[in-house]
Design a protein around this motif. Sequence first.
Motif, short mmCIF file in Angstrom:
data_model
loop_
_atom_site.label_atom_id
_atom_site.label_comp_id
_atom_site.label_asym_id
_atom_site.label_seq_id
_atom_site.Cartn_x
_atom_site.Cartn_y
_atom_site.Cartn_z
N GLU A 197 0.74 -1.11 -0.09
CA GLU A 197 -0.04 0.04 0.04
C GLU A 197 0.74 1.48 -0.20
N PHE A 198 1.78 1.36 -1.20
CA PHE A 198 3.07 2.33 -1.04
C PHE A 198 2.32 3.88 -1.22
N GLU A 199 1.13 3.83 -1.82
CA GLU A 199 0.58 5.12 -1.97
C GLU A 199 0.26 5.89 -0.58
N GLU A 200 -0.14 4.78 0.31
CA GLU A 200 -0.20 5.53 1.79
C GLU A 200 0.88 6.26 2.31
N ILE A 201 2.16 6.02 1.85
CA ILE A 201 3.15 6.84 2.61
C ILE A 201 4.14 7.52 1.54
N ALA A 202 3.61 7.42 0.03
CA ALA A 202 4.25 7.99 -1.04
C ALA A 202 3.37 8.84 -1.84
N GLY A 203 2.28 9.40 -1.23
CA GLY A 203 1.07 9.87 -2.11
C GLY A 203 1.62 11.34 -2.66
N SER A 204 1.03 11.93 -3.71
CA SER A 204 1.32 12.70 -4.23
C SER A 204 1.19 14.02 -3.30
N ARG A 205 2.27 15.00 -3.32
CA ARG A 205 2.32 16.14 -2.43
C ARG A 205 1.42 17.37 -2.70
N ASP A 206 1.17 16.96 -3.88
CA ASP A 206 0.11 18.33 -4.48
C ASP A 206 -1.10 18.75 -3.49
N LYS A 207 -1.85 17.70 -3.09
CA LYS A 207 -3.11 17.87 -2.50
C LYS A 207 -2.92 17.40 -0.83
N ASN A 231 25.36 -3.87 1.49
CA ASN A 231 24.66 -5.11 1.65
C ASN A 231 23.48 -5.15 0.66
N LYS A 232 23.12 -6.81 0.62
CA LYS A 232 22.20 -6.88 -0.27
C LYS A 232 20.67 -6.71 0.29
N ILE A 233 20.17 -5.68 -0.31
CA ILE A 233 18.70 -5.32 0.03
C ILE A 233 18.12 -5.06 -1.18
N LEU A 234 17.02 -5.48 -1.11
CA LEU A 234 15.87 -5.27 -2.30
C LEU A 234 14.63 -4.67 -1.77
N LEU A 235 14.49 -3.31 -2.25
CA LEU A 235 13.43 -2.72 -1.51
C LEU A 235 12.19 -2.74 -2.91
N VAL A 236 11.12 -3.43 -2.22
CA VAL A 236 10.06 -3.62 -3.22
C VAL A 236 8.78 -2.71 -2.60
N CYS A 237 8.23 -1.81 -3.47
CA CYS A 237 7.09 -1.23 -2.88
C CYS A 237 6.03 -1.57 -3.75
N ALA A 238 4.75 -1.71 -3.40
CA ALA A 238 3.69 -2.07 -4.14
C ALA A 238 2.63 -1.07 -3.99
N THR A 239 1.63 -1.02 -5.02
CA THR A 239 0.48 -0.14 -5.23
C THR A 239 -0.57 -0.74 -5.96
N ASN A 240 -1.88 -0.45 -5.74
CA ASN A 240 -3.03 -0.73 -6.71
C ASN A 240 -3.22 0.60 -7.28
N TYR A 241 -2.56 1.65 -6.90
CA TYR A 241 -3.04 3.15 -7.53
C TYR A 241 -1.71 3.70 -7.92
N ILE A 242 -0.95 3.26 -8.80
CA ILE A 242 0.23 4.22 -9.25
C ILE A 242 -0.25 5.61 -9.53
N ARG A 243 -1.33 5.94 -9.85
CA ARG A 243 -1.57 7.40 -10.25
C ARG A 243 -1.42 8.10 -9.09
N GLN A 244 -1.66 7.49 -7.81
CA GLN A 244 -1.52 8.33 -6.56
C GLN A 244 -0.23 8.72 -6.16
N LEU A 245 0.72 8.11 -6.74
CA LEU A 245 2.10 8.09 -6.11
C LEU A 245 2.70 9.67 -6.58
N ASP A 246 3.62 10.13 -5.67
CA ASP A 246 4.10 11.48 -6.15
C ASP A 246 5.07 11.46 -7.27
#
Length: 360
Positions: A197-207, A231-246
Amino acid sequence: MKNKTPQTLLPKACATSIFEMSGAEFEPDIAAKMWSKIINHKWILSEKVGRDVGLRTACIDFLENMEQAHDEYRTYKQKDILMEMGAQTFSREMWDTIADSQPPKQLVQRRIILPLTEEALAQKHGVVHPRAIIFFGPPGTGKTHFVKAIAGVLSWWYVEILPSMLMVDGVEKVGANLREVMQKAGNLDEVVLFVDEFEEIAGSRDKADRIDKSITNEFLKQIPLLKNQKNKILLVCATNYIRQLDAAMLRPGRFDCIIPVGGLDRQGRTTILEYYIAKLNTGQINMDKLIEMTSGLTPADIQYLFDQVAYFSFEQEIIDKKDYRVTTDTFIQIISKVPPSLSHEVIEEFEKDRITYSRV
Ligand SMILES: Nc1ncnc2c1ncn2[C@@H]1O[C@H](COP(=O)(O)OP(=O)(O)O)[C@@H](O)[C@H]1O
Ligand SMILES: [Mg+2]
């Protein structure tokens, strides 16, 4: 084990103490850095032998085995962090429940798994594996499943950062908690770090309001820090709402890949169906018919269908008091209760997003 040793000393006092205990001379600044490591080493050594070993012993042992002591400390620290963050492991078999034709399996295999499993070859050709990726697509298409399967096939830890983890101290503290969590995660090795639910913490800053803005800002700061870790780290972020990302999240340089996770084709459905059928008490099942019937269903829909079928067959046996076997007819009866969750509009919108946002 109690630690009565002073945790901090002035740099000069550190240098004097280390000299008195071991005869080794260090510049005050270096001695100060070493001091905290000696304290940690004393703790680890004491834990190991089951008694307080004393600072002198710890200091001498540390200086004699500096490299090993450093590794030991990292391992201890990592274990603590893994426990605290609720790290999980998944079996390699999970990867096999995904058909090669289920997007984005082949892409993930080529871009992420191979450079990590063929490390020397990747280095020879200057291939750098992605360190931060986004999965996007409609709900139930298997994004979370993919992330777990990646951890499984790599034999890495799976650590999920839940928005609720960041909210524990109230909304005002989310940014600070995010920083802390990411810093902790940065100490880990061989870990898939998953933000759902990445859009919850990375939503567009406009509004967004002030707090949401600061969370998005904090995340933008944290990505390059995490990517710079050795070190070996893979960050994966998932969202159902890509349009809402900043918009800044989506610019090149932040995430290495932005990957669509879409619907299932025949082969994709076949593999999932076979996986779930194996769990049932079955009679005659016409696979071709089942594959046709499930056209348009997501993995989540298929799982729901099988839950319903399993419960139905269990109940039938309780009622009739004789062995009940699931057949094609059982599916025909139940399938009407499971309408495809992806409407034409959702699929159309996803196709547009795929064109606009994919970067692989
Ligand atoms: N290839 C697969 N094989 C078996 N089950 C799957 C597969 N892909 C997804 N699932 C199941 O379908 C359900 C929905 O998948 P999930 O990964 O949660 O979707 P998303 O994260 O996109 O909403 C999960 O219960 C998952 O276990
Ligand atoms: Mg999910």
